[in-house]
Design a protein around this motif. Structure first.
Motif, mmCIF file in Angstrom:
data_model
loop_
_atom_site.group_PDB
_atom_site.id
_atom_site.type_symbol
_atom_site.label_atom_id
_atom_site.label_comp_id
_atom_site.label_asym_id
_atom_site.label_seq_id
_atom_site.Cartn_x
_atom_site.Cartn_y
_atom_site.Cartn_z
ATOM 1 N N GLN A 33 -7.923 3.800 -2.920
ATOM 2 C CA GLN A 33 -8.087 3.057 -1.665
ATOM 3 C C GLN A 33 -9.537 3.128 -1.183
ATOM 4 O O GLN A 33 -10.098 2.133 -0.717
ATOM 5 N N ASN A 64 0.828 -1.212 0.000
ATOM 6 C CA ASN A 64 0.000 0.000 0.000
ATOM 7 C C ASN A 64 0.861 1.260 0.000
ATOM 8 O O ASN A 64 0.585 2.211 -0.722
ATOM 9 N N GLU A 120 -7.624 3.483 8.774
ATOM 10 C CA GLU A 120 -6.585 3.882 7.821
ATOM 11 C C GLU A 120 -5.998 5.250 8.173
ATOM 12 O O GLU A 120 -4.804 5.484 7.996
ATOM 13 N N THR A 172 -8.251 -2.826 1.506
ATOM 14 C CA THR A 172 -7.392 -1.938 0.729
ATOM 15 C C THR A 172 -6.897 -2.720 -0.486
ATOM 16 O O THR A 172 -7.124 -3.942 -0.588
#
Length: 151
Positions: free
Chosen positions: A70, A40, A108, A80
């Motif tokens: 995302q 990510n 997040e 994600t």
């Protein structure tokens, strides 16, 4: 005109149902959790670097692209991008149910703030390493657990 073969459709349905019935959620490995975080981050940095190479305005648009990508995956898949690739899911620790979109976004944001300080993301990782349930500091704050589907 293309006509779909009903036999192919039945075979696809059987494959899907056998996959979903044979998998049981288990704790995600520490390595997969770390890899998802790395993927990510690398994906975000790649999009941002490429965006800012073309100027500030395109760079700002690339930030929106990262957030949108995302957000799209979290909203539509409950994961994600990297968690989807690696087969990881975030569940509520108490109910063992997938968490709501808003709670996932909050999770997040906390992870982002931790990574921004560097020190807290290291502490969060250490917490996940030493705990038997592999929950990070973020998981403890938000009340989540990361699981994977394995046969």
């Amino acid at each position: 005109m293309l006509v779909e073969n009903p036999k192919d459709k039945k075979m696809q349905d059987a494959e899907f149902s056998s996959f979903s019935q044979t998998s049981t959620p288990v704790l995600a490995s520490r390595f997969k959790r770390w890899l998802a975080s790395l993927i990510n981050s690398a994906l975000s940095w790649l999009i941002l670097v490429i965006g800012f190479m073309f100027g500030d305005f395109i760079g700002l648009l690339s930030i929106l692209l990262c957030l949108g990508l995302q957000g799209y995956f979290i909203k539509n898949y409950g994961q994600t991008v990297a968690k989807r690739w690696l087969g990881l899911r975030v569940f509520d620790y108490q109910t063992q149910q997938p968490i709501a979109f808003g709670k996932y976004i909050g999770r997040e944001i906390i992870d982002f703030l931790f990574s921004w300080t560097s020190f807290l993301i290291i502490i969060s990782g250490i917490v996940a390493l030493v705990r038997d349930d592999r929950r990070s500091l973020t998981d403890l704050i938000v009340g989540t657990i990361v699981l994977t589907d394995e046969k």
